[in-house]
Motif scaffolding. Structure first.
Motif, short mmCIF file in Angstrom:
data_model
loop_
_atom_site.label_atom_id
_atom_site.label_comp_id
_atom_site.label_asym_id
_atom_site.label_seq_id
_atom_site.Cartn_x
_atom_site.Cartn_y
_atom_site.Cartn_z
N SER A 50 3.39 2.20 3.13
CA SER A 50 2.69 1.89 4.37
C SER A 50 3.22 0.54 4.83
N ARG A 77 5.03 17.60 -1.50
CA ARG A 77 4.24 16.39 -1.24
C ARG A 77 5.14 15.17 -1.09
N LEU A 78 4.69 14.23 -0.27
CA LEU A 78 5.40 12.97 -0.05
C LEU A 78 4.57 11.80 -0.57
N ASN A 79 5.26 10.83 -1.13
CA ASN A 79 4.65 9.55 -1.48
C ASN A 79 5.39 8.51 -0.65
N VAL A 80 4.67 7.88 0.29
CA VAL A 80 5.34 7.01 1.25
C VAL A 80 4.73 5.61 1.26
N SER A 83 0.85 -1.19 0.00
CA SER A 83 0.00 0.00 0.00
C SER A 83 0.89 1.24 0.00
N ARG A 84 0.42 2.28 -0.63
CA ARG A 84 1.15 3.54 -0.67
C ARG A 84 0.21 4.67 -0.27
N ILE A 85 0.77 5.66 0.38
CA ILE A 85 0.02 6.87 0.71
C ILE A 85 0.67 7.98 -0.11
N ASN A 86 -0.07 8.49 -1.06
CA ASN A 86 0.50 9.46 -2.00
C ASN A 86 -0.04 10.86 -1.76
N GLY A 87 0.83 11.83 -1.94
CA GLY A 87 0.44 13.23 -1.90
C GLY A 87 0.30 13.83 -0.52
#
Length: 80
Positions: free
Chosen positions: A47, A42-45, A22-26
């Motif tokens: 999970s 913004r960060l794209n990290v 899973s990714r958390i974007n923006g």
């Protein structure tokens, strides 16, 4: 004593990182870092989850920092 003032110990654990894919974007950078860097708003990290194992006792603990199943019910600020 270390810089963080953590007492010495003879006990150890194994920590495994689990990529939940899973990714958390923006995410706004200013939620996490100051001062803001121009052009880096913004960060794209990922999970991640962490499996912590204590071999002698065979105990395991899972810290799941993954995205919630009911992500649409997150706060408006996070959803934006």
């Amino acid at each position: 004593m270390s810089l963080l003032e953590i007492p010495e110990s003879v006990y150890t654990i194994d920590v495994h990182v689990i990529d939940t894919i899973s990714r958390i974007n923006g995410l706004p950078v200013d939620f996490f870092l100051e001062p803001c860097i121009s052009g880096f708003a913004r960060l794209n990290v990922p999970s991640l989850s962490f499996l912590v194992q204590h071999a002698p006792s065979q105990r395991k603990v899972l810290f799941d920092l993954g995205v919630r199943n009911d992500w649409p019910s997150l706060s408006c600020a996070i959803l934006e």
